[in-house]
Write an enzyme that holds these catalytic residues in place. Structure first.
Site, PDB file in Angstrom:
ATOM      1  N   ASN A   1     -46.560 -65.574   8.780  1.00 56.88           N
ATOM      2  CA  ASN A   1     -46.042 -64.238   8.395  1.00 56.88           C
ATOM      3  C   ASN A   1     -44.753 -63.861   9.127  1.00 56.88           C
ATOM      4  OD1 ASN A   1     -49.025 -64.308   7.957  1.00 56.88           O
ATOM      5  ND2 ASN A   1     -48.589 -62.332   7.004  1.00 56.88           N
TER       6      ASN A   1
ATOM      7  N   TYR B   1     -50.714 -69.987  -5.313  1.00 59.11           N
ATOM      8  CA  TYR B   1     -49.741 -70.135  -4.223  1.00 59.11           C
ATOM      9  C   TYR B   1     -50.200 -71.228  -3.251  1.00 59.11           C
ATOM     10  CZ  TYR B   1     -46.702 -68.539  -0.354  1.00 59.11           C
ATOM     11  OH  TYR B   1     -45.765 -68.447   0.654  1.00 59.11           O
TER      12      TYR B   1
ATOM     13  N   ARG C   1     -53.153 -61.164  11.931  1.00 62.54           N
ATOM     14  CA  ARG C   1     -51.977 -61.934  11.540  1.00 62.54           C
ATOM     15  C   ARG C   1     -51.078 -62.034  12.775  1.00 62.54           C
ATOM     16  NH1 ARG C   1     -54.867 -62.325   7.738  1.00 62.54           N
ATOM     17  NH2 ARG C   1     -54.379 -62.227   5.526  1.00 62.54           N
TER      18      ARG C   1
ATOM     19  N   LYS D   1     -48.422 -74.788  -3.072  1.00 57.59           N
ATOM     20  CA  LYS D   1     -47.712 -75.204  -1.857  1.00 57.59           C
ATOM     21  C   LYS D   1     -48.298 -76.501  -1.296  1.00 57.59           C
ATOM     22  CE  LYS D   1     -44.653 -71.858  -0.985  1.00 57.59           C
ATOM     23  NZ  LYS D   1     -43.225 -72.081  -0.688  1.00 57.59           N
TER      24      LYS D   1
ATOM     25  N   ASN E   1     -45.264 -52.377   3.394  1.00 56.53           N
ATOM     26  CA  ASN E   1     -46.102 -51.239   2.983  1.00 56.53           C
ATOM     27  C   ASN E   1     -46.218 -50.207   4.093  1.00 56.53           C
ATOM     28  OD1 ASN E   1     -46.680 -52.040   0.397  1.00 56.53           O
ATOM     29  ND2 ASN E   1     -48.884 -52.253   0.695  1.00 56.53           N
TER      30      ASN E   1
HETATM   31  P1  NAD Z   1     -38.822 -63.792  -1.310  1.00 55.37           P
HETATM   32  O1  NAD Z   1     -39.686 -63.454  -2.460  1.00 55.37           O
HETATM   33  O2  NAD Z   1     -38.003 -62.696  -0.693  1.00 55.37           O
HETATM   34  O3  NAD Z   1     -37.841 -64.970  -1.661  1.00 55.37           O
HETATM   35  C1  NAD Z   1     -38.109 -65.959  -2.623  1.00 55.37           C
HETATM   36  C2  NAD Z   1     -36.868 -66.139  -3.465  1.00 55.37           C
HETATM   37  O4  NAD Z   1     -37.120 -67.163  -4.438  1.00 55.37           O
HETATM   38  C3  NAD Z   1     -36.493 -64.861  -4.222  1.00 55.37           C
HETATM   39  O5  NAD Z   1     -35.114 -64.618  -4.104  1.00 55.37           O
HETATM   40  C4  NAD Z   1     -36.881 -65.187  -5.670  1.00 55.37           C
HETATM   41  O6  NAD Z   1     -36.117 -64.473  -6.615  1.00 55.37           O
HETATM   42  C5  NAD Z   1     -36.648 -66.694  -5.706  1.00 55.37           C
HETATM   43  N1  NAD Z   1     -37.419 -67.370  -6.763  1.00 55.37           N
HETATM   44  C6  NAD Z   1     -38.720 -67.195  -7.093  1.00 55.37           C
HETATM   45  N2  NAD Z   1     -39.058 -68.013  -8.111  1.00 55.37           N
HETATM   46  C7  NAD Z   1     -37.932 -68.721  -8.417  1.00 55.37           C
HETATM   47  C8  NAD Z   1     -37.624 -69.708  -9.388  1.00 55.37           C
HETATM   48  N3  NAD Z   1     -38.547 -70.148 -10.268  1.00 55.37           N
HETATM   49  N4  NAD Z   1     -36.366 -70.197  -9.438  1.00 55.37           N
HETATM   50  C9  NAD Z   1     -35.408 -69.767  -8.578  1.00 55.37           C
HETATM   51  N5  NAD Z   1     -35.645 -68.821  -7.639  1.00 55.37           N
HETATM   52  C10 NAD Z   1     -36.888 -68.318  -7.567  1.00 55.37           C
HETATM   53  O7  NAD Z   1     -39.779 -64.457  -0.206  1.00 55.37           O
HETATM   54  P2  NAD Z   1     -39.453 -64.981   1.262  1.00 55.37           P
HETATM   55  O8  NAD Z   1     -40.363 -64.264   2.183  1.00 55.37           O
HETATM   56  O9  NAD Z   1     -37.999 -64.985   1.521  1.00 55.37           O
HETATM   57  O10 NAD Z   1     -40.001 -66.484   1.160  1.00 55.37           O
HETATM   58  C11 NAD Z   1     -39.122 -67.585   1.042  1.00 55.37           C
HETATM   59  C12 NAD Z   1     -39.932 -68.871   1.120  1.00 55.37           C
HETATM   60  O11 NAD Z   1     -40.626 -68.945   2.358  1.00 55.37           O
HETATM   61  C13 NAD Z   1     -40.992 -69.006   0.017  1.00 55.37           C
HETATM   62  O12 NAD Z   1     -41.033 -70.340  -0.421  1.00 55.37           O
HETATM   63  C14 NAD Z   1     -42.279 -68.639   0.726  1.00 55.37           C
HETATM   64  O13 NAD Z   1     -43.386 -69.267   0.146  1.00 55.37           O
HETATM   65  C15 NAD Z   1     -42.007 -69.149   2.141  1.00 55.37           C
HETATM   66  N6  NAD Z   1     -42.808 -68.411   3.125  1.00 55.37           N
HETATM   67  C16 NAD Z   1     -42.484 -67.138   3.504  1.00 55.37           C
HETATM   68  C17 NAD Z   1     -43.283 -66.468   4.418  1.00 55.37           C
HETATM   69  C18 NAD Z   1     -42.960 -65.090   4.908  1.00 55.37           C
HETATM   70  O14 NAD Z   1     -43.737 -64.521   5.695  1.00 55.37           O
HETATM   71  N7  NAD Z   1     -41.875 -64.470   4.529  1.00 55.37           N
HETATM   72  C19 NAD Z   1     -44.421 -67.096   4.940  1.00 55.37           C
HETATM   73  C20 NAD Z   1     -44.744 -68.380   4.498  1.00 55.37           C
HETATM   74  C21 NAD Z   1     -43.913 -69.036   3.608  1.00 55.37           C
HETATM   75  N1  UDP Z   2     -52.855 -55.445   4.097  1.00 57.73           N
HETATM   76  C1  UDP Z   2     -53.292 -54.165   4.379  1.00 57.73           C
HETATM   77  N2  UDP Z   2     -52.651 -53.128   3.793  1.00 57.73           N
HETATM   78  C2  UDP Z   2     -51.588 -53.274   2.966  1.00 57.73           C
HETATM   79  C3  UDP Z   2     -51.126 -54.585   2.695  1.00 57.73           C
HETATM   80  C4  UDP Z   2     -51.787 -55.660   3.275  1.00 57.73           C
HETATM   81  O1  UDP Z   2     -54.253 -53.969   5.136  1.00 57.73           O
HETATM   82  O2  UDP Z   2     -51.052 -52.260   2.482  1.00 57.73           O
HETATM   83  C5  UDP Z   2     -53.536 -56.580   4.754  1.00 57.73           C
HETATM   84  C6  UDP Z   2     -53.935 -57.715   3.822  1.00 57.73           C
HETATM   85  O3  UDP Z   2     -55.212 -57.473   3.255  1.00 57.73           O
HETATM   86  C7  UDP Z   2     -53.951 -58.904   4.786  1.00 57.73           C
HETATM   87  C8  UDP Z   2     -52.830 -58.560   5.779  1.00 57.73           C
HETATM   88  O4  UDP Z   2     -52.623 -57.157   5.669  1.00 57.73           O
HETATM   89  O5  UDP Z   2     -55.172 -58.946   5.486  1.00 57.73           O
HETATM   90  C9  UDP Z   2     -51.541 -59.288   5.509  1.00 57.73           C
HETATM   91  O6  UDP Z   2     -51.230 -59.112   4.146  1.00 57.73           O
HETATM   92  P1  UDP Z   2     -49.855 -59.574   3.496  1.00 57.73           P
HETATM   93  O7  UDP Z   2     -49.938 -59.230   2.046  1.00 57.73           O
HETATM   94  O8  UDP Z   2     -48.717 -59.040   4.263  1.00 57.73           O
HETATM   95  O9  UDP Z   2     -49.781 -61.164   3.678  1.00 57.73           O
HETATM   96  P2  UDP Z   2     -50.826 -62.358   3.779  1.00 57.73           P
HETATM   97  O10 UDP Z   2     -50.766 -62.772   5.201  1.00 57.73           O
HETATM   98  O11 UDP Z   2     -52.203 -61.908   3.388  1.00 57.73           O
HETATM   99  O12 UDP Z   2     -50.276 -63.360   2.833  1.00 57.73           O
END
Ligand code: NAD
Ligand code: UDP
Length: 323
Positions: free
Chosen positions: A174, A145, A211, A149, A190
């Site tokens: 996050n 990942y 976080r 990215k 969770n």
């Molecule tokens: P999510 O898993 O809910 O959404 C991702 C979507 O992409 C899903 O609908 C999944 O089915 C689709 N997908 C995965 N692989 C694919 C592929 N090969 N082709 C087409 N679709 C595909 O996650 P999210 O939290 O909504 O994250 C969305 C974006 O934001 C991601 O790129 C993630 O890396 C980025 N992001 C999210 C967070 C967060 O905290 N939510 C933090 C940092 C970055």
């Molecule tokens: N974590 C935890 N309990 C859980 C799930 C996650 O203590 O049931 C912790 C994890 O080890 C990390 C933080 O919570 O330190 C955030 O985890 P998450 O998977 O949400 O996202 P991350 O920021 O690590 O990508």
């Protein structure tokens, strides 16, 4: 004028909220997803809207469309999801980026890319400004990942310099809220699911890792502000909430807000390469976008808890084994 907008990963947690916002603004929205970590129910309410279209497609394959803007969100985001098939995760990040960049170049579309705070790895600088280059293990379990990215960011900036593609790179921290996959294994989902079921709240390590949690509505405001910013702001721009909490504090908030009788337990050691601290430095977004998060953690958690109470957990398909 109405814009034609492609949202890859549009059925996911963040993508579905973005589609809501764009459809409500009257734009012509194409949501593209392979439903690996989401399900159609996230966008079901949009399916009868004349300005919304849903395409099942995998971004590792090229797609030919005519659009004015692209939001590239397709990628599994939760650690359990992206580690399920790590090779596919890197392919999705890298080949997905190449395919949307090729599309953006061909049709001269503006391209927003969802990058992540994970490009900073387990940071040695705190809070993390955009200028920090990160501390990433290139061969660890999170590398598919993090490095995927990072490579996608490289491609964004090379297409920008070499081909003049108009890019907007956001480094997202996050984010939580309604429509997170309830079995994504992320900490907020969770803890809420466990608290509502009366199960133990599973803190990993001692829970002293931190976080900074951004509520989804705030983040989507940031997405749109960055997409609509002047053309000299390719980014990267940190988008996240700078209010920092330890994981144990998060657990305590969730227990209190749900009124749960769950115990907070140290369920397992800290996972390998788990960042020990994370907090966005957002002065660039404040200055250039006039953006900052407004929703306090407790208020956002309350809304998220209400949503978790309203859903039928049995209707969720697990993309990965349920924990
Ligand atoms: P999510 O898993 O809910 O959404 C991702 C979507 O992409 C899903 O609908 C999944 O089915 C689709 N997908 C995965 N692989 C694919 C592929 N090969 N082709 C087409 N679709 C595909 O996650 P999210 O939290 O909504 O994250 C969305 C974006 O934001 C991601 O790129 C993630 O890396 C980025 N992001 C999210 C967070 C967060 O905290 N939510 C933090 C940092 C970055
Ligand atoms: N974590 C935890 N309990 C859980 C799930 C996650 O203590 O049931 C912790 C994890 O080890 C990390 C933080 O919570 O330190 C955030 O985890 P998450 O998977 O949400 O996202 P991350 O920021 O690590 O990508």
């Amino acid at each position: 004028m109405i814009k034609r907008i492609l949202v890859t990963g549009g059925s996911g947690f963040l993508g579905s909220h973005l589609c809501d916002r764009l459809v409500a603004a009257g734009e012509d929205v194409i949501c593209l997803d392979n439903f690996f970590t989401s399900q159609k129910s996230n966008v079901e309410h949009l399916l009868n809207q004349p300005n919304f279209e849903l395409i099942r497609h995998d971004v590792t394959h090229p797609v030919y469309l005519e659009v004015d803007e692209i939001y590239n969100l397709a990628c599994p985001a939760a650690p359990g999801h992206y580690q399920y098939n790590p090779i596919k995760t890197t392919k999705t990040s890298v080949m997905g980026a190449i395919n949307v960049l090729g599309l953006a170049k061909r049709v001269k579309a503006k391209l927003f890319h969802a990058s992540t705070s994970e490009v900073y790895g387990d940071p040695t600088v705190h809070p993390q400004p955009e200028s920090y280059r990160g501390w990433v293990n290139p061969i660890g379990p999170r590398a598919c990942y993090d490095e995927g990215k990072r490579a996608a960011e490289t491609l964004m900036f090379d297409y920008h310099r070499q081909n003049g593609v108009n890019i907007r790179v956001a480094r997202i921290f996050n984010t939580y809220g309604p429509r997170m996959h309830p079995y994504d294994g992320r900490v907020v989902s969770n803890f809420i699911r466990q608290a509502l079921a009366g199960d133990d709240i599973t803190v990993y390590g001692e829970g002293t890792q931190s976080r900074s949690f951004c509520y989804v509505d705030d983040l989507i405001d940031g997405f749109i502000a960055l997409m609509n910013a002047p053309d000299d702001l390719p980014g990267p721009v940190n988008l996240g909430n700078p209010d920092e909490f330890t994981i144990r504090e998060l657990a305590e908030h969730v227990v209190e807000l749900t009124g749960s009788s769950s115990s907070i337990v140290q369920a397992r050691p800290l996972p390998e390469d788990d960042p020990k601290q994370r907090c966005p430095e957002i002065s660039l977004a404040r200055r250039e976008l006039g953006w900052e998060p407004k929703v306090k953690l407790r208020d956002g958690l309350q809304k998220t808890i209400e949503w978790f109470r309203s859903i039928d957990l049995d209707s969720y398909r697990a993309p990965t084994p349920h924990y």
